[in-house]
Motif scaffolding. Structure first.
Motif, PDB file in Angstrom:
ATOM      1  N   GLY A  15       0.801  -1.214   0.000  1.00 58.04           N
ATOM      2  CA  GLY A  15       0.000   0.000   0.000  1.00 58.04           C
ATOM      3  C   GLY A  15       0.836   1.267   0.000  1.00 58.04           C
ATOM      4  O   GLY A  15       0.455   2.259  -0.629  1.00 58.04           O
ATOM      5  N   VAL A  16       1.983   1.259   0.704  1.00 58.29           N
ATOM      6  CA  VAL A  16       2.797   2.474   0.737  1.00 58.29           C
ATOM      7  C   VAL A  16       3.494   2.707  -0.604  1.00 58.29           C
ATOM      8  O   VAL A  16       3.751   3.845  -0.991  1.00 58.29           O
ATOM      9  CB  VAL A  16       3.831   2.435   1.890  1.00 58.29           C
ATOM     10  N   VAL A  17       3.806   1.624  -1.327  1.00 62.46           N
ATOM     11  CA  VAL A  17       4.392   1.768  -2.667  1.00 62.46           C
ATOM     12  C   VAL A  17       3.365   2.369  -3.614  1.00 62.46           C
ATOM     13  O   VAL A  17       3.668   3.289  -4.386  1.00 62.46           O
ATOM     14  CB  VAL A  17       4.895   0.407  -3.204  1.00 62.46           C
ATOM     15  N   LEU A  18       2.133   1.876  -3.536  1.00 67.13           N
ATOM     16  CA  LEU A  18       1.066   2.403  -4.378  1.00 67.13           C
ATOM     17  C   LEU A  18       0.799   3.873  -4.057  1.00 67.13           C
ATOM     18  O   LEU A  18       0.605   4.691  -4.959  1.00 67.13           O
ATOM     19  CB  LEU A  18      -0.201   1.573  -4.190  1.00 67.13           C
ATOM     20  N   ALA A  19       0.799   4.219  -2.777  1.00 67.60           N
ATOM     21  CA  ALA A  19       0.583   5.615  -2.379  1.00 67.60           C
ATOM     22  C   ALA A  19       1.685   6.517  -2.918  1.00 67.60           C
ATOM     23  O   ALA A  19       1.421   7.634  -3.376  1.00 67.60           O
ATOM     24  CB  ALA A  19       0.526   5.710  -0.856  1.00 67.60           C
TER      25      ALA A  19
END
Length: 530
Positions: free
Chosen positions: A161-165
């Motif tokens: 999720g943090v990579v996508l964000a």
């Protein structure tokens, strides 16, 4: 007139409250959750966000355990995943239980550690593939961008999720305590190993010299896991999709707000950061009435009360021989027993024991008849036991469960029984101790009073800070910049070296001057003598 006057005052204060309370028009939230028991907590938060008028989109995989595709709370984006990809956790769990029953040894420890790191590495790799699948789909990326999300809410236990964000350039709120390797505090806050126990170490905040060596060893395992087992999967993802590259720890450190599912009633005191918000027990509420048949069973216990037992959502059953031993002990007890157990029915069960596939755990813990909670030590169960003041007998099986139970045991509110040591005698002895020593219940009720004595409820804290990030489009002013510093700057090694160099040069210069003056004085004296 008096009634009209009172009504007028009430309306006036109601209007003032509405006008001066910070508002956040319905936001648009993208959620990338972690499945299993982590989702149980995340869904509770989503229910509250949905009730506040926010629009929620959840990214899930097609073979998800608990995250439903259709829900009144959210719309979902489903990523297709091979059905076989979920089997590895069940295999790992059964192997963990088998190895633990063999007893503690150095070989057992290394096998459990190796299996755990290997299983987690596989899970991270799978979820990195999920993100790659999303980012390779041009239509999906366009849809995500066009949706104009206000933030990404994610659980970084497994952290796509943090990579996508980062790719979508959105603020991040982490619903956490655990990160890709270890505990979140270690990534963002000063964490001296002299008194802060590393995850898995089984230590408290009071360590002697040998224990500090052990603590350093366990911290080294975490660093090894991050550097060589987990990090490479995310490094490859960042290199391919994030301009300039990145690494997973720096992405976690860039998060705007951390919602920590813990508090200092439970956790050992330690340094923290302004963007860490403690929301431990935010899922806890006063108990609701039990179903009629269950209430009748509970009340039939009379003055002896009820024992409840559950090992969480992931463990359906203990090894059969352990279940038989536990069943035989329960059969001897004057209390009634409610046991969540999906395995083969133990032949030793007595008439006082009710076996169920599911139980209203929170409502049972809040029932005045409940005397003891036999649990595996998951975060949810431990926090609910604290909230309702019920002492715990813990049977830790994996992950953070031993560390959670240790914190209760250290405060005199619970007792740990290792799976390798459980037999009829040890289980009966532990159960009788917690049932009949008043100190366990008194200590747990003290923790409950401390936990409940808060100016703002944990759930309200969580919602406020999610909306705060949406209102201000992030919270970088609460985030330390320390993580951008090289280690030698962080610890002022460069400053120390410069100061030592300057002091050394000053000392050498002074000595050289004295030596020169002494030499000149000596030559003058010698000249006069001649």
């Amino acid at each position: 007139m008096a009634l009209h006057h009172v009504c007028g005052i009430f309306v006036f204060f109601s209007v003032c409250l509405i006008l001066f309370t910070p508002t956040c028009n319905g936001g648009n939230i993208l959620v990338f959750p972690l499945d299993g028991s982590h989702w149980v907590n995340m869904e509770i938060l989503l229910k509250e966000l949905h009730a506040r008028g926010h629009s929620i989109t959840v990214i899930r995989v097609s073979n998800s355990w608990y995250i439903r595709e259709k829900s009144p709370l959210y719309r979902s984006i489903t990523i297709e995943l091979d059905e076989a990809d979920n089997d590895f956790f069940d295999v790992y769990l059964q192997e963990q239980i088998r190895v633990q029953r063999e007893g503690a040894s150095l070989f057992t420890f290394f096998k459990l550690t190796k299996d755990c790191i290997s299983m987690l590495s596989q899970a991270h790799s799978i979820m990195c593939d999920v993100v790659a699948q999303i980012l390779d789909d041009k239509n999906m990326v366009k849809s995500l961008i066009d949706s104009k999300y206000d933030l990404v809410l994610t659980d970084p236990g497994i952290a796509p999720g943090v990579v996508l964000a980062k790719y979508l350039k959105l603020p991040v709120v982490l619903n956490v305590r655990w990160i890709t390797s270890g505990e979140g505090h270690f990534a963002i806050a000063p964490s001296p190993l002299s008194y802060i126990p590393a995850p898995g170490s089984g230590l408290t905040d009071k360590m002697n010299f040998i224990q500090r060596i052990k603590n350093l060893f366990f911290y080294s395992i975490i660093m090894f896991q991050e550097k060589f087992m987990v990090g490479p999967s995310y490094d490859a993802l960042c290199e391919k999709y994030i301009e300039g590259g990145c690494d997973i720890i720096s992405l976690l450190q860039e998060a705007d707000i951390w919602l920590f599912r813990s508090d200092f009633v439970f956790e050992f005191p330690r340094p923290t950061m302004p963007n860490v918000v403690y929301v431990g027990g935010f899922q806890c509420k006063p108990a609701q009435p039990l179903p009629a048949d269950l209430e009748e069973f509970v009340q039939s216990a009379g003055e002896h009360g009820v024992i409840i037992m559950s090992l969480g959502t992931l463990v359906n059953a203990l090894p059969q021989e352990v279940a038989e031993e536990i069943g035989s002990v329960f059969a001897k007890m004057p209390q009634k027993v409610i046991w969540r157990h999906k395995g083969e029915r133990p032949s030793t069960l007595g008439n006082n024991t009710l076996i169920v596939d599911w139980m209203p755990q929170k409502d049972l813990l809040g029932h005045p008849q409940t005397k003891v909670f036999v649990a595996h030590g998951g975060t949810n169960g431990v926090q609910e036991a604290i909230y309702h003041g019920v002492p715990v007998i813990g049977i830790p099986l994996l992950f953070d469960q031993y560390d959670n139970l240790l914190r209760l045991q250290e405060r005199g509110a619970g007792k740990i029984l290792q799976l390798s040591d459980i037999n009829g005698h040890s289980f009966e002895q532990g159960l009788m101790e917690v049932l009949h020593q008043d100190s366990y219940r008194q200590n747990m009720q003290r923790l409950s009073h401390l936990h409940r004595d808060q100016s703002v409820a944990p759930m309200d804290q969580a919602i406020f800070w999610v909306e705060y990030v949406m209102r201000h489009k992030g919270a970088p002013h609460l985030r330390t910049e320390a993580y951008k510093m090289p280690w030698y700057s962080y610890y002022c090694v460069d400053v120390l070296l410069v100061l030592l160099t300057a002091a050394t040069l000053l000392l050498l210069s002074t000595l050289a001057i004295f030596r020169l003056l002494c030499c000149r004085s000596g030559r003058k004296t010698k000249a006069k003598q001649q």
